[in-house]
Design a protein around this motif. Structure first.
Motif, PDB file in Angstrom:
ATOM      1  N   GLY A 134      -8.816  -7.660  -0.276  1.00 15.92           N
ATOM      2  CA  GLY A 134      -9.414  -6.980  -0.194  1.00 15.92           C
ATOM      3  C   GLY A 134      -9.298  -6.447  -1.709  1.00 15.92           C
ATOM      4  N   GLY A 135      -8.264  -6.839  -2.435  1.00 15.22           N
ATOM      5  CA  GLY A 135      -8.500  -6.357  -4.448  1.00 15.22           C
ATOM      6  C   GLY A 135      -9.180  -7.584  -4.447  1.00 15.22           C
ATOM      7  N   THR A 136      -9.886  -6.559  -5.658  1.00 19.56           N
ATOM      8  CA  THR A 136     -11.101  -7.762  -6.791  1.00 19.56           C
ATOM      9  C   THR A 136     -11.033  -8.022  -7.542  1.00 19.56           C
ATOM     10  OG1 THR A 136     -11.427  -5.574  -7.636  1.00 19.56           O
ATOM     11  CG2 THR A 136     -12.643  -6.021  -5.518  1.00 19.56           C
ATOM     12  N   SER A 155      -7.342  -2.580  -4.575  1.00 16.31           N
ATOM     13  CA  SER A 155      -7.884  -3.077  -3.224  1.00 16.31           C
ATOM     14  C   SER A 155      -7.609  -1.799  -2.433  1.00 16.31           C
ATOM     15  CB  SER A 155      -6.834  -3.351  -2.262  1.00 16.31           C
ATOM     16  OG  SER A 155      -6.489  -4.086  -0.754  1.00 16.31           O
ATOM     17  N   ASP A 165      -3.496  -8.047  -3.874  1.00 17.84           N
ATOM     18  CA  ASP A 165      -4.350  -7.498  -2.205  1.00 17.84           C
ATOM     19  C   ASP A 165      -5.853  -8.891  -2.032  1.00 17.84           C
ATOM     20  OD1 ASP A 165      -3.443  -7.493   0.052  1.00 17.84           O
ATOM     21  OD2 ASP A 165      -5.674  -5.482  -0.018  1.00 17.84           O
ATOM     22  N   CYS A 206      -1.374  -1.439  -5.088  1.00 15.63           N
ATOM     23  CA  CYS A 206      -2.729  -2.576  -5.078  1.00 15.63           C
ATOM     24  C   CYS A 206      -3.648  -2.039  -5.570  1.00 15.63           C
ATOM     25  CB  CYS A 206      -2.847  -2.895  -3.390  1.00 15.63           C
ATOM     26  SG  CYS A 206      -1.391  -4.057  -2.562  1.00 15.63           S
ATOM     27  N   HIS A 222       1.138  -1.835  -0.326  1.00 18.18           N
ATOM     28  CA  HIS A 222      -0.216   0.294   0.118  1.00 18.18           C
ATOM     29  C   HIS A 222       1.207   1.044  -0.016  1.00 18.18           C
ATOM     30  CE1 HIS A 222      -3.376  -2.818   0.236  1.00 18.18           C
ATOM     31  NE2 HIS A 222      -2.849  -2.991   1.769  1.00 18.18           N
TER      32      HIS A 222
END
Ligand SMILES: [Zn+2]
Length: 431
Positions: free
Chosen positions: A323-325, A294, A320, A291, A269
């Protein structure tokens, strides 16, 4: 056994955002990638290389496709695979509501093994051949991901999470157990085949001063293992770190104080930092994982690539997940483009490719092994199909340059655009 792969071949030799495009990028419209014993022998124009090829060398042909280096994910949590796309929270509440309950299920070793296999299959489907991976606090969760990566011949770095405070009791270790368990895992896995170990404190808020001291002790004993953690993701998190560590100048300074900022330290991050932090991170050899999916999904903030690279910080892309998609680094790159666009920064497709391949390899100190097709590097690569979906087919037909074609693939991509993934010169084992 020598083999050759014929298609368009594209790879980075440097950061196209910093060098002239002609020297940073190598592109062969009708290219040949020659591999032997899992390593790159040469990449070049088919017309130049074909006449030198012995008659018994098999040639796999991929007309209309583009061969690029395998993608490298600089930050991802395999135990969060099943909470991808969970609604409605920012970081600290998202951890409590989704991440911690999901990670608690990893007390069950069978569950850890099942998710590790599913996770690596998804990475390979998306063209990702190397990743820096969080496990859970459970020692066997690290064993599970290493075992699954070894089975697939992947170059992968992972570690057991260290956390002894401010989290559910069933997910806590202690300074002593985290030190002993990490040490045992380093001895078991670090340097075995293509695997590497990362000392993995979750973040400053979930480790006591004693545990951060123990992590720093391990880092000094094993200078060639990685350190992997989170840094300055969310504003409420940054404020809480300032309350808990009043003597530290900044969040980064907390890690630096405990000996966790050095070469092979990778921080996910890095959103809420100042120039002093960036200079310090660069000087000590730390790297940032950018990231974007996220950071947007959790409402965390915008990564400042220009400032990071101006300070000479190493940067690679991370998904991530959870939290990431997405686990796709192409889709991650498309969100990176938008995050930077919002800050009046450009991200040409060639530079996005760099951040997902050679730049990521530099961030992980693996650029002597992977990241592009220089002779002697490990032959991890992806065959991209610009025409895999009807819309990307229409768009790619009118592209007049590789930069335009790659940009369109990046913006429109999904796993259909990854026609094949190769690990050390062989088709990836998705099992
Ligand atoms: Zn993370």
């Amino acid at each position: 056994m020598r083999k050759a792969f014929r298609a368009a071949v594209l790879h980075c030799l440097a950061d196209p955002g910093e060098s002239s495009a002609s020297s940073a990028l190598e592109y062969f419209e009708d290219g040949l990638l020659i591999v032997e014993n899992g390593l790159v022998v040469e990449a070049g124009a088919a017309t130049a290389l074909l006449p030198q090829l012995a008659d018994d060398v098999s040639i796999a042909e991929f007309p209309g496709k583009i061969i690029v280096p395998g993608f490298i994910d600089c930050h991802v949590h395999y135990p969060q695979l099943d909470i991808i796309a969970s609604y409605g929270e920012q970081l600290l509440d998202w951890l409590k509501r989704y991440a911690y309950p999901a990670e608690a299920r990893f007390a069950d070793e069978g569950h850890a093994n099942e998710v590790a296999d599913a996770f690596l299959n998804e990475l390979l489907r998306n063209g990702t051949t190397t990743a820096l991976v969080f496990a859970t606090v459970h020692t066997h969760s690290a064993d599970a991901i290493f075992t699954a990566a070894e089975l697939r011949g992947m170059r992968l770095i992972a570690g057991k999470v260290l956390m002894d405070s401010n989290c559910p009791d069933e997910l806590q270790d202690t300074p002593e157990s985290s030190y002993a368990d990490s040490k045992a895992l380093i001895k078991r896995w670090h340097g075995k085949d293509r695997l590497g170990y990362a000392i993995t404190p979750r973040f400053a808020l979930t480790s006591s001063a004693e545990q951060l001291t123990a992590a720093g002790q391990l880092a000094s004993e094993y200078p060639d293992v990685w350190v992997h953690t989170h840094l300055a993701e969310n504003k409420a998190e940054v404020e809480e770190v300032a309350r808990q560590f009043p003597k530290s100048r900044s969040y980064l300074d907390v890690y630096d104080h405990y000996g966790l900022l050095r070469e092979r330290s990778v921080f996910a991050h890095c959103l809420h930092m100042d120039d002093t932090d960036r200079s310090c991170m660069a000087a000590k050899g730390g790297a940032a994982a950018f990231c974007p999916t996220s950071n947007l999904f959790l409402g965390s903030g915008l990564f400042d690539l220009r400032a990071m690279r101006a300070a000479s910080v190493r940067v690679g892309l991370g998904t991530d997940v959870g939290g990431g998609t997405t686990l796709s680094l192409l889709r991650t790159a498309s969100e990176a483009y938008k995050v930077l666009h919002l800050q009046d920064q450009a991200l040409p497709a060639s530079r996005a490719l760099y951040l997902a391949t050679l730049g990521a390899a530099e961030a992980l100190y693996l650029d002597d092994k992977v990241g592009n097709f220089e002779p002697g590097k490990e032959a991890d690569f992806v065959v991209l199909d610009p025409a895999a979906s009807s819309i990307s087919n229409r768009r790619s037909r009118i592209a007049t340059s590789i930069e335009e074609s790659l940009f369109a693939i990046t913006m429109l991509a999904d796993d259909r655009n990854v026609a094949a993934t190769y690990v050390a010169g062989k088709p990836a084992a998705i099992k």
